[in-house]
Write a protein that holds these residues in place. Structure first.
Motif, PDB file in Angstrom:
ATOM      1  N   VAL A   1       0.839  -1.197   0.000  1.00  0.00           N
ATOM      2  CA  VAL A   1       0.000   0.000   0.000  1.00  0.00           C
ATOM      3  C   VAL A   1       0.877   1.250   0.000  1.00  0.00           C
ATOM      4  CG1 VAL A   1      -1.810   1.254   1.225  1.00  0.00           C
ATOM      5  CG2 VAL A   1      -1.818  -1.245   1.224  1.00  0.00           C
ATOM      6  N   ILE A   2       1.909   1.230   0.828  1.00  0.00           N
ATOM      7  CA  ILE A   2       2.819   2.377   0.908  1.00  0.00           C
ATOM      8  C   ILE A   2       3.502   2.620  -0.436  1.00  0.00           C
ATOM      9  CG2 ILE A   2       4.969   3.196   1.969  1.00  0.00           C
ATOM     10  CD1 ILE A   2       4.071   1.706   4.531  1.00  0.00           C
ATOM     11  N   TYR A   3       3.912   1.543  -1.094  1.00  0.00           N
ATOM     12  CA  TYR A   3       4.553   1.704  -2.407  1.00  0.00           C
ATOM     13  C   TYR A   3       3.576   2.323  -3.414  1.00  0.00           C
ATOM     14  CZ  TYR A   3       7.456   0.760  -6.492  1.00  0.00           C
ATOM     15  OH  TYR A   3       8.216   0.902  -7.634  1.00  0.00           O
ATOM     16  N   GLY A   4       2.321   1.931  -3.329  1.00  0.00           N
ATOM     17  CA  GLY A   4       1.318   2.519  -4.220  1.00  0.00           C
ATOM     18  C   GLY A   4       1.136   4.012  -3.989  1.00  0.00           C
ATOM     19  N   ILE A   5       1.395   4.456  -2.751  1.00  0.00           N
ATOM     20  CA  ILE A   5       1.264   5.880  -2.426  1.00  0.00           C
ATOM     21  C   ILE A   5       2.497   6.663  -2.858  1.00  0.00           C
ATOM     22  CG2 ILE A   5       1.024   7.540  -0.531  1.00  0.00           C
ATOM     23  CD1 ILE A   5      -0.443   5.263   1.024  1.00  0.00           C
TER      24      ILE A   5
END
Length: 386
Positions: free
Chosen positions: A288-292
């Protein structure tokens, strides 16, 4: 009379031959024998130097007994033209052939000053270290953030002909971080054509030289990762839910970001493999963090509930299966764990304590997992009340 003269001459020649034979036997024995060094030394071979200068230096440092014999031996072995500039560790008792091999084989310098450009997950730094030959250990003499102005003394270390250089990648760095930090390495030249595919760079330590191009360093990192992935894929466990090595690399990157413990990686990998085999979502925060962030820097805050609900290619709380690409550059151990996970029935895990270094608690059932989560929440509450 002539007969006596001829006889005496023959005797003289025989004596000379025996003497020469004795000298050659002694020279060969001396050349091969244990050297006089009682402690290791760091030998500096300057650019443009030759065997005459090096042999004199070795003799002055007490590493050899005869510079002439050292040069003759190297010449006989056709190595005098192979001398390489650099800083070389000469061990105690080294023989002349061993010293000759050390200074002619090429490759990395083995002692003296070393500058290490470290690219970490949350920061980067430049370290200047010097090897103590007697102790056999490096001592740090300088450290600074490459984004800040370099200390004045750094230039002297960097420009010394005997200094060696390394670029060291930590496991879990993103390709954006690598490209950005390589741009700060002032001994490298040129630009990087494009950001490498996420996951394609092997987190290892790379010897580099002044004037190497940044693209050539990237190429070496990619070549190393290809070898690691191909070897691990060929030795993978049967029945894994990956359609390709690239999918395994994506799983390895998730494992890498979830745990820094070498012994935990196979267990973490087993959790995600078990979830995939049971049709469960991966539900892992690092994706999720990478997607952000897109891998560009650290999020620096908690994940918002709205971000956990939003459907993106990297939100594994919403999507099924793996995200479309790796989320970092995983190391060898994470790749091996993804392709040879532990044999477990775990499908949950949570941090054991508030210190990430203490690892995780694993569970096979939701009840067990909820109990582990409750224990972790109590630790959080206790810290908040301190």
């Amino acid at each position: 009379m002539w007969r006596n003269i001829a006889s005496n001459a023959m005797t003289f020649l025989v004596v000379i031959v025996f003497l020469l034979g004795g000298v050659l036997i002694w020279a060969q024995k001396e050349y091969q024998s244990v050297g006089p060094l009682e402690q290791p030394i760091c030998l500096q071979v300057q650019r443009g130097s030759n065997f005459n200068r090096v042999s004199s230096d070795l003799e002055d440092k007490g590493a050899i007994r005869s510079g002439v014999l050292f040069r003759l031996g190297a010449d006989y072995a056709d190595k005098t033209a192979l001398l390489k500039a650099g800083s070389y560790l000469v061990p105690e008792g080294a023989t002349m052939p061993e010293i000759t091999d050390i200074i002619t084989r090429g490759g990395a310098s083995t002692c003296g000053t070393e500058v290490v450009y470290r690219i970490g997950v949350t920061s980067a730094q430049v370290e200047v270290r010097e090897l103590d030959p007697a102790a056999g250990r490096y001592a740090e003499v300088l450290e600074f953030d490459p984004a800040e102005p370099a200390p004045a003394e750094y230039a002297a270390y960097r420009d010394d002909v005997g200094t060696r250089f390394r670029v060291a990648l930590a496991e879990g760095v993103t390709s954006w971080q690598v490209v950005t930090e390589l741009g700060q390495v002032d001994i490298l030249d040129g630009d990087i054509a494009e950001r490498p595919a996420e996951g394609s760079l092997a987190p290892e330590s790379y010897e580099v030289s002044r004037g190497d191009t940044r693209q050539s360093v990237i190429d070496r990192m990619q070549a190393a990762q290809q070898v690691i992935l191909a070897e691990a894929w060929s030795n993978r466990a049967p029945g894994l839910p990956y359609a390709s090595p690239e999918e395994a690399l994506t799983m390895a990157s998730i494992v890498e970001k979830e745990t820094g413990g070498a012994d935990e990686r196979p267990l973490v990998a087993s959790v995600f493999v078990n979830r995939m085999e049971r049709g469960m979502r991966l539900q892992t925060d690092p994706t999720v963090i990478y997607g952000i962030t897109g891998g560009e820097g650290v999020l620096g805050r908690g994940i918002r509930q709205s971000e956990l609900r939003r459907e993106t290619p990297y939100n594994t709380y919403v999507i099924e299966g793996l995200p479309p690409t790796p989320i970092a550059n995983p190391g060898r151990l994470a790749i091996q764990a993804a392709l040879n996970p532990a044999d477990s029935d775990y499908v949950y895990f949570v941090a054991r304590t508030l210190d990430p270094a203490d690892g995780h608690l694993f569970a096979a059932t939701l009840d067990e997992h909820n109990a582990n989560v409750a224990a972790y929440r109590r630790l959080e509450a206790e810290r908040a009340n301190q």
